[in-house]
Design a protein around this motif. Structure first.
Motif, PDB file in Angstrom:
ATOM      1  N   ALA A   7      29.277  45.262  19.450  1.00  0.00           N
ATOM      2  CA  ALA A   7      29.516  46.026  20.678  1.00  0.00           C
ATOM      3  C   ALA A   7      28.535  47.198  20.736  1.00  0.00           C
ATOM      4  CB  ALA A   7      30.953  46.538  20.716  1.00  0.00           C
ATOM      5  N   ALA A   8      27.983  47.415  21.909  1.00  0.00           N
ATOM      6  CA  ALA A   8      27.016  48.503  22.070  1.00  0.00           C
ATOM      7  C   ALA A   8      27.662  49.871  21.914  1.00  0.00           C
ATOM      8  CB  ALA A   8      26.349  48.396  23.439  1.00  0.00           C
ATOM      9  N   ASP A   9      28.946  49.964  22.220  1.00  0.00           N
ATOM     10  CA  ASP A   9      29.622  51.269  22.219  1.00  0.00           C
ATOM     11  C   ASP A   9      30.533  51.493  21.018  1.00  0.00           C
ATOM     12  OD1 ASP A   9      31.420  49.329  22.974  1.00  0.00           O
ATOM     13  OD2 ASP A   9      32.367  50.525  24.539  1.00  0.00           O
ATOM     14  N   GLY A  10      30.438  50.669  19.994  1.00  0.00           N
ATOM     15  CA  GLY A  10      31.301  50.889  18.835  1.00  0.00           C
ATOM     16  C   GLY A  10      31.107  49.834  17.766  1.00  0.00           C
ATOM     17  N   PHE A  11      31.970  49.906  16.770  1.00  0.00           N
ATOM     18  CA  PHE A  11      31.939  48.969  15.660  1.00  0.00           C
ATOM     19  C   PHE A  11      33.340  48.907  15.068  1.00  0.00           C
ATOM     20  CE2 PHE A  11      31.432  53.097  13.814  1.00  0.00           C
ATOM     21  CZ  PHE A  11      32.120  53.035  12.620  1.00  0.00           C
ATOM     22  N   LEU A  12      33.549  47.946  14.205  1.00  0.00           N
ATOM     23  CA  LEU A  12      34.812  47.849  13.482  1.00  0.00           C
ATOM     24  C   LEU A  12      34.596  48.367  12.063  1.00  0.00           C
ATOM     25  CD1 LEU A  12      36.149  44.374  14.545  1.00  0.00           C
ATOM     26  CD2 LEU A  12      37.366  46.524  14.749  1.00  0.00           C
ATOM     27  N   PRO A  13      35.360  49.362  11.627  1.00  0.00           N
ATOM     28  CA  PRO A  13      35.227  49.816  10.245  1.00  0.00           C
ATOM     29  C   PRO A  13      35.610  48.671   9.309  1.00  0.00           C
ATOM     30  CG  PRO A  13      37.056  50.926  11.352  1.00  0.00           C
ATOM     31  CD  PRO A  13      36.393  50.059  12.358  1.00  0.00           C
ATOM     32  N   HIS A  14      34.723  48.385   8.359  1.00  0.00           N
ATOM     33  CA  HIS A  14      34.936  47.236   7.481  1.00  0.00           C
ATOM     34  C   HIS A  14      34.029  47.346   6.268  1.00  0.00           C
ATOM     35  CE1 HIS A  14      31.232  46.137   9.459  1.00  0.00           C
ATOM     36  NE2 HIS A  14      31.024  45.288   8.457  1.00  0.00           N
ATOM     37  N   ALA A  15      34.200  46.391   5.363  1.00  0.00           N
ATOM     38  CA  ALA A  15      33.332  46.292   4.187  1.00  0.00           C
ATOM     39  C   ALA A  15      33.453  44.887   3.621  1.00  0.00           C
ATOM     40  CB  ALA A  15      33.733  47.307   3.123  1.00  0.00           C
ATOM     41  N   GLN A  16      32.504  44.547   2.763  1.00  0.00           N
ATOM     42  CA  GLN A  16      32.622  43.337   1.978  1.00  0.00           C
ATOM     43  C   GLN A  16      33.353  43.692   0.689  1.00  0.00           C
ATOM     44  OE1 GLN A  16      29.791  40.199   1.714  1.00  0.00           O
ATOM     45  NE2 GLN A  16      28.308  41.350   2.940  1.00  0.00           N
ATOM     46  N   GLN A  31      27.253  33.546   5.258  1.00  0.00           N
ATOM     47  CA  GLN A  31      28.153  33.796   6.379  1.00  0.00           C
ATOM     48  C   GLN A  31      28.815  35.159   6.246  1.00  0.00           C
ATOM     49  OE1 GLN A  31      31.543  31.150   7.032  1.00  0.00           O
ATOM     50  NE2 GLN A  31      31.586  31.712   9.199  1.00  0.00           N
ATOM     51  N   ARG A  32      29.178  35.557   5.035  1.00  0.00           N
ATOM     52  CA  ARG A  32      29.781  36.884   4.845  1.00  0.00           C
ATOM     53  C   ARG A  32      28.794  37.990   5.223  1.00  0.00           C
ATOM     54  NH1 ARG A  32      31.211  34.477   0.089  1.00  0.00           N
ATOM     55  NH2 ARG A  32      29.966  35.922  -1.171  1.00  0.00           N
ATOM     56  N   VAL A  33      27.543  37.832   4.843  1.00  0.00           N
ATOM     57  CA  VAL A  33      26.512  38.816   5.195  1.00  0.00           C
ATOM     58  C   VAL A  33      26.365  38.877   6.720  1.00  0.00           C
ATOM     59  CG1 VAL A  33      24.031  39.312   5.064  1.00  0.00           C
ATOM     60  CG2 VAL A  33      25.297  38.671   2.998  1.00  0.00           C
ATOM     61  N   ALA A  34      26.335  37.721   7.366  1.00  0.00           N
ATOM     62  CA  ALA A  34      26.207  37.677   8.828  1.00  0.00           C
ATOM     63  C   ALA A  34      27.417  38.317   9.508  1.00  0.00           C
ATOM     64  CB  ALA A  34      26.025  36.241   9.294  1.00  0.00           C
ATOM     65  N   LEU A  35      28.618  38.078   8.990  1.00  0.00           N
ATOM     66  CA  LEU A  35      29.820  38.688   9.564  1.00  0.00           C
ATOM     67  C   LEU A  35      29.817  40.200   9.368  1.00  0.00           C
ATOM     68  CD1 LEU A  35      32.476  36.033   8.492  1.00  0.00           C
ATOM     69  CD2 LEU A  35      31.673  36.503  10.828  1.00  0.00           C
ATOM     70  N   ASP A  36      29.367  40.645   8.219  1.00  0.00           N
ATOM     71  CA  ASP A  36      29.249  42.074   7.948  1.00  0.00           C
ATOM     72  C   ASP A  36      28.337  42.721   8.989  1.00  0.00           C
ATOM     73  OD1 ASP A  36      29.377  44.563   6.606  1.00  0.00           O
ATOM     74  OD2 ASP A  36      27.696  44.027   5.321  1.00  0.00           O
ATOM     75  N   ARG A  37      27.185  42.149   9.197  1.00  0.00           N
ATOM     76  CA  ARG A  37      26.230  42.652  10.185  1.00  0.00           C
ATOM     77  C   ARG A  37      26.839  42.606  11.594  1.00  0.00           C
ATOM     78  NH1 ARG A  37      21.979  38.970   9.773  1.00  0.00           N
ATOM     79  NH2 ARG A  37      22.220  39.464   7.588  1.00  0.00           N
ATOM     80  N   ARG A  74      41.082  50.797   1.127  1.00  0.00           N
ATOM     81  CA  ARG A  74      41.148  51.645   2.325  1.00  0.00           C
ATOM     82  C   ARG A  74      40.583  50.974   3.571  1.00  0.00           C
ATOM     83  NH1 ARG A  74      38.267  56.963   1.146  1.00  0.00           N
ATOM     84  NH2 ARG A  74      39.082  57.369   3.215  1.00  0.00           N
ATOM     85  N   GLN A  75      40.002  49.806   3.426  1.00  0.00           N
ATOM     86  CA  GLN A  75      39.309  49.163   4.545  1.00  0.00           C
ATOM     87  C   GLN A  75      40.287  48.492   5.512  1.00  0.00           C
ATOM     88  OE1 GLN A  75      36.146  49.577   5.087  1.00  0.00           O
ATOM     89  NE2 GLN A  75      35.872  50.647   3.132  1.00  0.00           N
ATOM     90  N   PRO A  76      40.172  48.789   6.812  1.00  0.00           N
ATOM     91  CA  PRO A  76      41.014  48.092   7.786  1.00  0.00           C
ATOM     92  C   PRO A  76      40.632  46.620   7.921  1.00  0.00           C
ATOM     93  CG  PRO A  76      39.698  49.812   8.860  1.00  0.00           C
ATOM     94  CD  PRO A  76      39.369  49.843   7.409  1.00  0.00           C
ATOM     95  N   VAL A  77      39.344  46.319   7.709  1.00  0.00           N
ATOM     96  CA  VAL A  77      38.851  44.941   7.737  1.00  0.00           C
ATOM     97  C   VAL A  77      38.015  44.733   6.483  1.00  0.00           C
ATOM     98  CG1 VAL A  77      37.455  43.246   8.973  1.00  0.00           C
ATOM     99  CG2 VAL A  77      38.791  44.923  10.271  1.00  0.00           C
ATOM    100  N   LEU A  78      38.343  43.674   5.755  1.00  0.00           N
ATOM    101  CA  LEU A  78      37.640  43.373   4.514  1.00  0.00           C
ATOM    102  C   LEU A  78      37.164  41.927   4.561  1.00  0.00           C
ATOM    103  CD1 LEU A  78      36.925  44.704   1.777  1.00  0.00           C
ATOM    104  CD2 LEU A  78      39.023  43.682   0.867  1.00  0.00           C
ATOM    105  N   ILE A  79      35.916  41.705   4.177  1.00  0.00           N
ATOM    106  CA  ILE A  79      35.324  40.367   4.172  1.00  0.00           C
ATOM    107  C   ILE A  79      35.254  39.889   2.720  1.00  0.00           C
ATOM    108  CG2 ILE A  79      33.290  39.005   4.776  1.00  0.00           C
ATOM    109  CD1 ILE A  79      32.599  41.317   6.795  1.00  0.00           C
ATOM    110  N   ALA A  80      35.760  38.672   2.478  1.00  0.00           N
ATOM    111  CA  ALA A  80      35.849  38.169   1.108  1.00  0.00           C
ATOM    112  C   ALA A  80      35.546  36.668   1.053  1.00  0.00           C
ATOM    113  CB  ALA A  80      37.243  38.433   0.547  1.00  0.00           C
TER     114      ALA A  80
END
Length: 146
Positions: free
Chosen positions: A52-61, A40-46, A69-75
């Motif tokens: 969105a076709a016109d952008g993305f959310l800066p994030h990381a696992q 599920q974490r891999v799927a959320l990362d992807r 420094r990540q605004p969105v972090l998956i854990a």
């Protein structure tokens, strides 16, 4: 602290979560997304790269050199290495560690409704906890039901 329960009926997590994440980040906040299972974490990362076709959310696992420094972090657990004050429990499992944040978003579907009800009840008498229950109307919009 505020806990928002999102009962996923018509809209899947893959559509609901990016919208919440966008709002948190647009408001200058940081978000920790928690999902116990690696798949599920891999799927959320992807998803956060492609939703969105016109952008993305800066994030990381979690586990990278730039976690802080990540605004969105998956854990896999409630570990806010990015100093997030908002947490999204994306796997339907309530964790009391979420109460250490300013706001928690608890997403659950029919398969986790019993656990969500138990979490809702357990938070009823907690000082400083404001609970909100969101459900979707027939048009697919979120409405606060409690």
């Amino acid at each position: 602290m505020q806990v928002d329960f999102y009962h996923l009926t018509a809209m899947p997590l893959e559509r609901a979560l990016p919208r919440i994440a966008e709002r948190v980040v647009a408001g200058g906040g940081r978000l920790l997304i928690v999902a116990e299972e690696e798949a599920q974490r891999v799927a959320l990362d992807r998803l956060l790269w492609t939703y969105a076709a016109d952008g993305f959310l800066p994030h990381a696992q979690i586990g990278g050199a730039d976690d802080a420094r990540q605004p969105v972090l998956i854990a896999p657990d409630v570990n806010a290495a990015n100093r997030a004050r908002n947490v999204a429990l994306a796997d339907g499992i309530w964790r009391d560690d979420a109460l250490d944040f300013d706001r928690a978003f608890h997403f659950f579907d029919e398969g986790r409704i019993r656990e969500a009800r138990a979490a809702w009840k357990s938070l009823a008498d907690r000082d400083g906890v404001e609970r909100r229950y969101w459900k979707q109307n027939e048009a697919g919009r979120w409405e606060q039901a409690a």
